[in-house]
Design a protein around this motif. Structure first.
Motif, PDB file in Angstrom:
ATOM      1  N   VAL A  27      42.144  33.668  51.560  1.00 38.18           N
ATOM      2  CA  VAL A  27      41.127  34.236  50.675  1.00 38.18           C
ATOM      3  C   VAL A  27      41.606  35.585  50.150  1.00 38.18           C
ATOM      4  N   LEU A  28      41.548  35.758  48.838  1.00 42.20           N
ATOM      5  CA  LEU A  28      41.950  37.008  48.200  1.00 42.20           C
ATOM      6  C   LEU A  28      40.708  37.800  47.806  1.00 42.20           C
ATOM      7  N   GLY A  29      40.572  38.995  48.346  1.00 42.39           N
ATOM      8  CA  GLY A  29      39.537  39.917  47.893  1.00 42.39           C
ATOM      9  C   GLY A  29      40.188  40.859  46.894  1.00 42.39           C
ATOM     10  N   MET A  30      39.586  41.018  45.718  1.00 44.52           N
ATOM     11  CA  MET A  30      40.269  41.792  44.684  1.00 44.52           C
ATOM     12  C   MET A  30      39.315  42.679  43.887  1.00 44.52           C
ATOM     13  N   GLY A  31      39.870  43.806  43.465  1.00 47.85           N
ATOM     14  CA  GLY A  31      39.211  44.681  42.520  1.00 47.85           C
ATOM     15  C   GLY A  31      40.266  45.120  41.516  1.00 47.85           C
ATOM     16  N   CYS A  32      39.842  45.522  40.332  1.00 48.24           N
ATOM     17  CA  CYS A  32      40.820  45.976  39.342  1.00 48.24           C
ATOM     18  C   CYS A  32      40.118  46.829  38.296  1.00 48.24           C
ATOM     19  N   ASN A  33      40.906  47.625  37.590  1.00 49.18           N
ATOM     20  CA  ASN A  33      40.370  48.394  36.478  1.00 49.18           C
ATOM     21  C   ASN A  33      40.020  47.449  35.339  1.00 49.18           C
ATOM     22  N   ARG A  34      39.030  47.833  34.564  1.00 46.61           N
ATOM     23  CA  ARG A  34      38.602  47.004  33.442  1.00 46.61           C
ATOM     24  C   ARG A  34      39.760  46.788  32.468  1.00 46.61           C
ATOM     25  N   GLY A  35      39.962  45.519  32.088  1.00 41.52           N
ATOM     26  CA  GLY A  35      40.990  45.198  31.106  1.00 41.52           C
ATOM     27  C   GLY A  35      42.377  44.988  31.700  1.00 41.52           C
ATOM     28  N   THR A  36      42.492  44.957  33.029  1.00 44.68           N
ATOM     29  CA  THR A  36      43.804  44.713  33.637  1.00 44.68           C
ATOM     30  C   THR A  36      44.307  43.331  33.235  1.00 44.68           C
ATOM     31  N   SER A  37      45.572  43.248  32.876  1.00 43.11           N
ATOM     32  CA  SER A  37      46.123  41.994  32.354  1.00 43.11           C
ATOM     33  C   SER A  37      46.239  40.922  33.432  1.00 43.11           C
ATOM     34  N   THR A  38      46.189  39.680  32.984  1.00 42.25           N
ATOM     35  CA  THR A  38      46.395  38.542  33.876  1.00 42.25           C
ATOM     36  C   THR A  38      47.742  38.634  34.566  1.00 42.25           C
ATOM     37  N   GLU A  39      48.765  39.018  33.801  1.00 39.23           N
ATOM     38  CA  GLU A  39      50.125  39.088  34.327  1.00 39.23           C
ATOM     39  C   GLU A  39      50.228  40.092  35.471  1.00 39.23           C
ATOM     40  N   GLU A  40      49.577  41.259  35.331  1.00 41.42           N
ATOM     41  CA  GLU A  40      49.637  42.253  36.394  1.00 41.42           C
ATOM     42  C   GLU A  40      48.912  41.767  37.636  1.00 41.42           C
ATOM     43  N   ILE A  41      47.748  41.147  37.450  1.00 32.88           N
ATOM     44  CA  ILE A  41      46.971  40.654  38.586  1.00 32.88           C
ATOM     45  C   ILE A  41      47.754  39.592  39.352  1.00 32.88           C
ATOM     46  N   GLU A  42      48.324  38.651  38.625  1.00 37.19           N
ATOM     47  CA  GLU A  42      49.050  37.568  39.303  1.00 37.19           C
ATOM     48  C   GLU A  42      50.325  38.080  39.958  1.00 37.19           C
ATOM     49  N   ALA A  43      50.959  39.055  39.342  1.00 31.80           N
ATOM     50  CA  ALA A  43      52.180  39.628  39.936  1.00 31.80           C
ATOM     51  C   ALA A  43      51.862  40.286  41.274  1.00 31.80           C
ATOM     52  N   VAL A  44      50.745  40.991  41.348  1.00 35.29           N
ATOM     53  CA  VAL A  44      50.337  41.629  42.607  1.00 35.29           C
ATOM     54  C   VAL A  44      50.029  40.567  43.661  1.00 35.29           C
TER      55      VAL A  44
END
Length: 373
Positions: free
Chosen positions: A253-270
């Motif tokens: 299970v992945l719990g995630m938060g991010c800044n508004r507008g964060t790209s799909t590519e950055e999220i998946e890379a992390v």
């Protein structure tokens, strides 16, 4: 869209071993559920029930009589799961029957999903075992009428399917299946995932033994192995796969938060980087969880949809009900919750501890939990 016409062979796109076919509104919902559950099943249903996500989910739509579709499916697939009345199915497949050694398994489900019926090729074709697996996935009643049932043992290609387990590779399915059927020495190693996969009211067959670790199983020198884990194996452990199948339970299970507008590519890379650091398989990810403020975050939604993960979001009060080690006043000021990634992962998983407490990378925060069973 497959347009079915008389005297014309349907041009299907086969990827899996099983075809799920539906022609009614309720049948379509059952077919979609089975398509998500069974890794190697292709779904077909009538175009008038199109929902808009069929291309993304690789669902094939058709127009015209399903009777014209069945000859192509009958020839191509190992098994057909048909959500149509039994009588209609019998009439449609009758002209297609050739030999019990070559005919595919045929399983019929009623429109409410209450009964799953083994219709054709129960033994050699595997319809009886398929019936049990489909019934378990739908919480339905399996109907098997053959005088003597199939061996009460593990069906290697269907193992864990009702829990949505997937395998790393199909390369060894056939030889491992042969080892099981021939009652050779089989090792089962389970490190994670649902424990109630054995459905028969008796102990495991004598030739199948469970081991606490891969090392212990290797020492026993089995003829074949079934390994269930979310963890990536070491080079030494991979010896077990010489004649073995590696199953990936959906427990991460992945719990995630991010800044508004964060790209799909950055999220998946992390995500990819984090799973590699933890030595976890991406195939074992079950869900991506966050706060309700992010329920419309395009990057998170796209990553979840692309990977067919559940996308779950919680309100601040739900997140605050989970104690975390380092609550943040800053996060609370902007979201109403003292944390997002950590409590979200714990809430969904039901775990008491996290595999990864919290990691910040660029615009993304991620925590990881493993569902305990």
């Amino acid at each position: 869209m497959i347009e079915l016409q008389e005297a014309q062979k349907a041009q299907i796109k086969q990827k899996g071993n099983y075809a799920v076919v539906a022609i009614t509104k309720h049948g379509v919902e059952l077919a979609r559920k089975l398509g998500n559950t069974f890794q190697n099943a292709d779904v077909y249903y009538m175009g008038k029930f199109e929902k808009g996500d069929e291309k993304e989910k690789e669902i094939q739509l058709f127009t015209g009589s399903v009777r014209l579709l069945l000859p192509s499916l009958f020839e191509a697939y190992k098994g057909l799961i048909i959500i149509i009345s039994l009588g209609a199915v019998v009439r449609m497949i009758a002209p297609l029957l050739k030999d019990k050694k070559t005919d595919p398994a045929v399983v019929v489900i009623d429109d409410k999903g209450e009964h799953v019926i083994s219709v054709l090729s129960g033994h050699i074709g595997g319809a009886n075992e398929l019936t049990k697996e489909v019934a378990a996935a739908l919480k339905a009643r399996p109907i098997i009428t053959t005088a003597s049932d199939v061996q009460e043992t593990i069906a290697v290609d269907l193992f864990g399917k009702r829990f949505s387990w997937v395998w790393d590779s199909a390369e060894k399915l056939t030889p491992v299946s042969a080892s099981v059927v021939n009652e050779e020495k089989i090792a089962v190693v389970q490190e994670s995932g649902e424990k109630d996969w054995w459905q028969y009211g008796r102990p495991l067959p004598e030739n199948i033994k469970s081991y606490q670790s891969i090392t212990e199983a290797l020492a026993a020198k089995p003829d074949a192995a079934l390994v269930v884990t979310h963890r990536n194996l070491s080079d030494d452990e991979k010896q077990i796969l010489h004649n073995g199948v590696l199953y990936r339970p959906k427990v991460v299970v992945l719990g995630m938060g991010c800044n508004r507008g964060t790209s799909t590519e950055e999220i998946e890379a992390v995500i990819d980087e984090t799973l590699e650091e933890l030595n976890f398989s991406k195939k074992s990810v079950n869900a991506l969880c966050t706060i309700d403020l992010k329920k419309d975050e395009a990057g998170l939604l796209e990553v979840a949809n692309k990977n067919r993960w559940e996308f779950i979001y919680y309100i601040p009060d739900e997140l605050n009900s989970i104690p975390i080690k380092n609550p943040s006043e800053t996060v609370f000021k902007y979201t109403g919750a003292y944390g997002v990634s950590e409590p979200a992962a714990l809430l969904y998983s039901g775990a008491e501890t996290l595999a990864l407490m919290k990691k910040k990378s660029g615009n993304v925060t991620i925590s990881v939990a493993v569902i305990p069973y």
